[in-house]
Enzyme design. Structure first.
Site, short mmCIF file in Angstrom:
data_model
loop_
_atom_site.label_atom_id
_atom_site.label_comp_id
_atom_site.label_asym_id
_atom_site.label_seq_id
_atom_site.Cartn_x
_atom_site.Cartn_y
_atom_site.Cartn_z
CG ASP A 39 21.10 59.91 49.69
OD1 ASP A 39 21.64 58.82 49.88
OD2 ASP A 39 21.02 60.42 48.54
CG ASN A 78 25.55 67.50 47.01
OD1 ASN A 78 26.38 67.09 47.83
ND2 ASN A 78 25.86 67.66 45.73
CE LYS A 137 18.90 56.07 46.44
NZ LYS A 137 20.29 55.83 46.03
CB CYS A 145 26.09 52.29 35.69
SG CYS A 145 25.41 50.66 35.56
CB CYS A 188 47.33 65.60 57.13
SG CYS A 188 45.68 65.52 56.45
CB CYS A 217 41.85 62.46 58.56
SG CYS A 217 42.62 63.53 57.34
CB CYS A 240 44.02 66.60 59.71
SG CYS A 240 44.83 65.02 60.08
CG ASN A 278 30.62 61.46 45.73
OD1 ASN A 278 31.17 62.48 46.15
ND2 ASN A 278 29.35 61.17 45.99
CB CYS A 283 46.15 61.08 56.83
SG CYS A 283 46.09 62.19 58.23
ZN LIG Z 1 44.74 64.01 58.02
#
Ligand SMILES: [Zn+2]
Length: 360
Positions: free
Chosen positions: A62, A108, A85, A208, A261, A184, A266, A142, A187
């Site tokens: 985090d 990040n 955090k 917010c 996909c 996934c 994938c 997000n 997908c």
């Molecule tokens: Zn996929």
């Protein structure tokens, strides 16, 4: 991990799951490593539950700091405001259970350099150093971060679980993603992406998202419940489980991977999964004859219905014309007995009735 039933043993209530016949080998939890990405409202509670359950090792990712605006949620405390955090979480979690190993990363994961490091740690950061982690949990808020986790796990063939809580705080979900086998994150893209909108433009200044400790606690509870079932092999692991707080509705479903996909890893994992499936020896399904009597049923009570399919169909009456996929639970026979045709049994003897029938 001791199973001794004494007040001083922190694991006695967990090890009791074995005695109760729920889990075969609870102490195996000490060998597992789980990566938690996002240590916010859901991730922090998830990490705490896993710590209290005696997980072997946690990797926490985090880049946020603890803020007073987070105090409506569980886990963090006001005096931790300003700390990262992951740092605050590690401190609290070590105090709760010193047996757990931790690795924390205050960055990040979506930046190029960090993403490479993130991939390296989930593929080599297990308790048994050099091995991949057993499970990655997405507790981020997000789309960009979810896509980063999705990309990494598809490339590595790493099983992961996704979780989310809606911005209005009254719904959430968890999802199990096994690359190549189940859908996934790319997908079945969420509406925002399907409509090609940049999510950053959806966030308005000064507005917010709402959050409730209740919804986040429920989602974290469902997530960790699924993690325990997956790792310790008991019960049924949910592929997708939704939570609608307004109606207390929990929809559940399974989604297969999409052969079209956008993520090429994938599609590659899907090919490998198909090959693996094809290589497995076919298990012949032997149709067992319906057992009429239970072996342990000393009274010999028959459990098979004496009503045939045809009887049932005849009794069900006409089926209304319904759209595909919808069936009726039951129907009422259309022909009610017509007056005059019924016979009043009470007034007639059997002989009289038989005679009447012969004359018909
Ligand atoms: Zn996929």
């Amino acid at each position: 991990m001791s199973a001794e039933v004494v007040d001083s043993n922190p694991y006695s209530r967990l090890m009791a799951l074995k005695r109760m016949g729920i889990v075969d080998d609870y102490e195996k939890i000490r060998t597992y490593t789980v990566a938690v990405v996002g240590v916010g409202g859901v991730g922090s509670v998830t990490a705490e539950m896993l710590t209290r359950c005696g997980i072997g090792k946690l990797l926490l990712f985090d880049y946020d700091k603890v803020e007073l605006a987070n105090m409506n949620r569980l886990f963090f405390q006001p005096h931790q405001a300003g700390l990262s955090k992951v740092e605050a979480a590690e401190h609290t979690l070590r105090n709760i259970n010193p047996d757990v190993s931790f690795e924390t990363y205050n960055y990040n994961i979506t930046t190029m350099e960090n993403f490479t490091h993130f991939m390296e740690r989930i593929s080599h950061g297990a308790l048994d150093e050099g091995k991949p982690v057993d499970l990655v949990l997405s507790c981020v808020d997000n789309f960009e971060a979810r896509m980063a986790i999705n990309t990494a796990c598809n490339e590595l063939g790493q099983t992961w679980m996704e979780s989310g809580v809606s911005e209005n705080a009254v719904s959430g979900h968890i999802q199990l993603i096994i690359p190549g086998e189940t859908a996934c994150f790319a997908c079945a893209p969420p509406l925002v992406v399907a409509a090609n909108i940049d999510e950053k433009t959806l966030k308005r200044e000064g507005v917010c998202a709402a959050s409730l400790p209740t919804t986040m606690g429920v989602v974290a509870g469902l997530l960790v419940q699924n993690v325990l079932k997956y790792l310790l092999k008991f019960g049924t692991v949910s592929y997708y489980l939704g939570y609608n707080a307004m109606q207390d509705f929990f929809p559940s479903m399974a989604m297969k991977a999409n052969p079209q996909c956008n993520d090429h890893y994938c599609r590659k994992q899907q090919e490998e999964y198909k090959k693996k499936e094809a290589a497995q020896p076919k298990v012949e399904i032997v149709e067992k004859e319906e057992e009429v009597v239970h072996e342990d049923n000393e009274w010999g009570i028959e459990l098979v219905s004496e009503i045939t399919e045809a009887d049932l169909q005849a009794a069900a009456g006409p089926v209304p014309d319904l759209p595909e996929g919808i069936t009726v639970a039951y129907t009422v026979p259309s022909e009610a007995p017509v007056e005059g045709e019924t016979v009043d049994v009470a007034d007639q003897s059997l002989e009289e009735l038989m005679a009447k029938m012969r004359n018909l």
